[in-house]
Write an enzyme that holds these catalytic residues in place. Sequence first.
Site, short mmCIF file in Angstrom:
data_model
loop_
_atom_site.label_atom_id
_atom_site.label_comp_id
_atom_site.label_asym_id
_atom_site.label_seq_id
_atom_site.Cartn_x
_atom_site.Cartn_y
_atom_site.Cartn_z
N LYS A 71 -0.66 1.41 12.92
CA LYS A 71 -0.40 3.21 12.08
C LYS A 71 -1.63 3.86 12.21
O LYS A 71 -2.43 4.91 11.97
CB LYS A 71 0.60 3.56 11.26
CG LYS A 71 1.95 2.95 12.28
CD LYS A 71 3.05 3.48 10.91
CE LYS A 71 3.65 3.86 11.31
NZ LYS A 71 4.51 4.27 10.33
N ASP A 108 6.51 11.92 9.84
CA ASP A 108 7.19 11.03 9.24
C ASP A 108 7.84 12.11 7.85
O ASP A 108 8.88 12.54 7.61
CB ASP A 108 6.91 10.42 8.13
CG ASP A 108 7.14 8.97 8.95
OD1 ASP A 108 8.05 8.34 9.78
OD2 ASP A 108 6.42 8.01 8.99
P1 NAP Z 1 5.12 -0.44 1.91
O1 NAP Z 1 3.91 0.36 2.39
O2 NAP Z 1 4.92 -1.43 2.12
O3 NAP Z 1 5.50 -0.18 0.12
C1 NAP Z 1 6.42 -0.70 -0.08
C2 NAP Z 1 6.78 -0.16 -2.02
O4 NAP Z 1 8.25 -1.18 -2.30
C3 NAP Z 1 5.61 -0.08 -2.51
O5 NAP Z 1 5.43 0.77 -3.31
C4 NAP Z 1 5.97 -1.28 -3.13
O6 NAP Z 1 5.51 -1.28 -4.80
C5 NAP Z 1 7.00 -1.14 -3.58
N1 NAP Z 1 7.98 -2.63 -3.93
C6 NAP Z 1 7.92 -3.35 -2.90
N2 NAP Z 1 8.57 -4.83 -3.44
C7 NAP Z 1 8.83 -4.02 -4.77
C8 NAP Z 1 9.28 -4.57 -6.29
N3 NAP Z 1 9.93 -5.47 -5.60
N4 NAP Z 1 10.20 -3.78 -7.61
C9 NAP Z 1 9.37 -2.16 -6.99
N5 NAP Z 1 8.17 -2.24 -6.31
C10 NAP Z 1 8.68 -2.73 -5.05
O7 NAP Z 1 6.40 -0.11 2.95
P2 NAP Z 1 6.97 1.41 3.97
O8 NAP Z 1 6.41 1.51 4.94
O9 NAP Z 1 6.28 2.90 2.09
O10 NAP Z 1 8.59 1.65 3.72
C11 NAP Z 1 8.57 1.58 2.49
C12 NAP Z 1 10.51 1.69 3.03
O11 NAP Z 1 10.74 2.71 2.95
C13 NAP Z 1 10.95 0.49 3.32
O12 NAP Z 1 12.24 -0.06 3.37
C14 NAP Z 1 10.90 1.14 5.01
O13 NAP Z 1 11.86 1.02 5.43
C15 NAP Z 1 11.18 2.12 5.08
N6 NAP Z 1 10.88 3.77 5.49
C16 NAP Z 1 12.20 4.40 5.35
C17 NAP Z 1 11.53 5.57 7.05
C18 NAP Z 1 13.19 6.48 7.19
O14 NAP Z 1 12.88 6.91 8.08
N7 NAP Z 1 13.74 6.61 7.17
C19 NAP Z 1 10.63 5.76 7.52
C20 NAP Z 1 9.38 5.30 6.63
C21 NAP Z 1 9.88 3.50 6.05
P3 NAP Z 1 4.10 -2.31 -4.93
O15 NAP Z 1 2.48 -1.36 -5.07
O16 NAP Z 1 3.81 -2.30 -6.42
O17 NAP Z 1 4.31 -3.61 -4.21
#
Ligand code: NAP
Length: 278
Positions: A71, A108
């Site tokens: 991406k 998104d």
């Molecule tokens: P990402 O870039 O890997 O970001 C993950 C986030 O989760 C970061 O803010 C991270 O904080 C936090 N996190 C991880 N472990 C944690 C913990 N133990 N305690 C507190 N915070 C924690 O992932 P992303 O692409 O943004 O996606 C995030 C979520 O959104 C996923 O579950 C994904 O499936 C979902 N999503 C859904 C859609 C939809 O269409 N519904 C679209 C996109 C994403 P740190 O910075 O501190 O590591």
Amino acid sequence: MSLSGKAKLAGVIGWPVGHSWSPRLHGHWLEFYGIDGAYVPLPVRPADFAEVLRALPRMGFSGANVTLPHKETALALVDHLDPLARRIGAVNTLIVRSDGSIEGRNTDAFGFRENLRHVLPGLSLAAGPAVVVGAGGAARAVVAALEDAGAPEIRLVNRTRERAENLAKSMGALVRVIDWEQRHDCLADTALLVNTTTQGMSGQPPLPLLLDRLPLTATVTDLVYVPLETPLLADARRRGLAVVDGLGMLLHQARPGFEAWFGVMPEVTDTLRRFVEA
Ligand code: NAP
């Protein structure tokens, strides 16, 4: 339906791509609207991505979705970058223009906003402060959507404060970074709470957040969609708050790409939701 020699072509480029729900979703719409077209999974290694992207117009593709890990790479490779994709810092939709050049968009933010509008038509994102938990890729799209919808203040809370600060720097002045330890207190007078972290996913612990600070008028939404009812949403529902799950965002973000490639803006219906849930 059977394909003719003039079938329009699109697909999803990722590595790995086998887990992607997109071929089923677009396949459902192609069938439903009786379109002479195909949407296929395209497993492409990072080292091959640039070459494959360039080959899309030459192979007659109308475009493609881009998923992990491509991406951010796509951002630098497209001929025309949509300003919203630039702001979010990632491209998830490629559109081949009639002159063979490639446009990169990010859908998104559209998916997030449309899902809320579909489930809660009366909800105004400008009604009060929003709290966004998380500062990863998904949070960028949510913050952009909230800014564009006129949210008066966006409180950004992330376990790693530095990541939230970086996000805030690349967004507008309405984003206020809040310490992780302050995450419960910042819920007071909030109109919308959004979880964009991975917490609450199957196999992960629930998001540690005390919802008793939220006003009863607040809406809670979770981007996590496996499970559909996350512990956060279940807690909010028990308290009588309005809740919106994350599956709808996933479905709505796919609509602009389908329209660009196949010429029909598809609808997200209950039948589609049941099909995807099954
Ligand atoms: P990402 O870039 O890997 O970001 C993950 C986030 O989760 C970061 O803010 C991270 O904080 C936090 N996190 C991880 N472990 C944690 C913990 N133990 N305690 C507190 N915070 C924690 O992932 P992303 O692409 O943004 O996606 C995030 C979520 O959104 C996923 O579950 C994904 O499936 C979902 N999503 C859904 C859609 C939809 O269409 N519904 C679209 C996109 C994403 P740190 O910075 O501190 O590591």
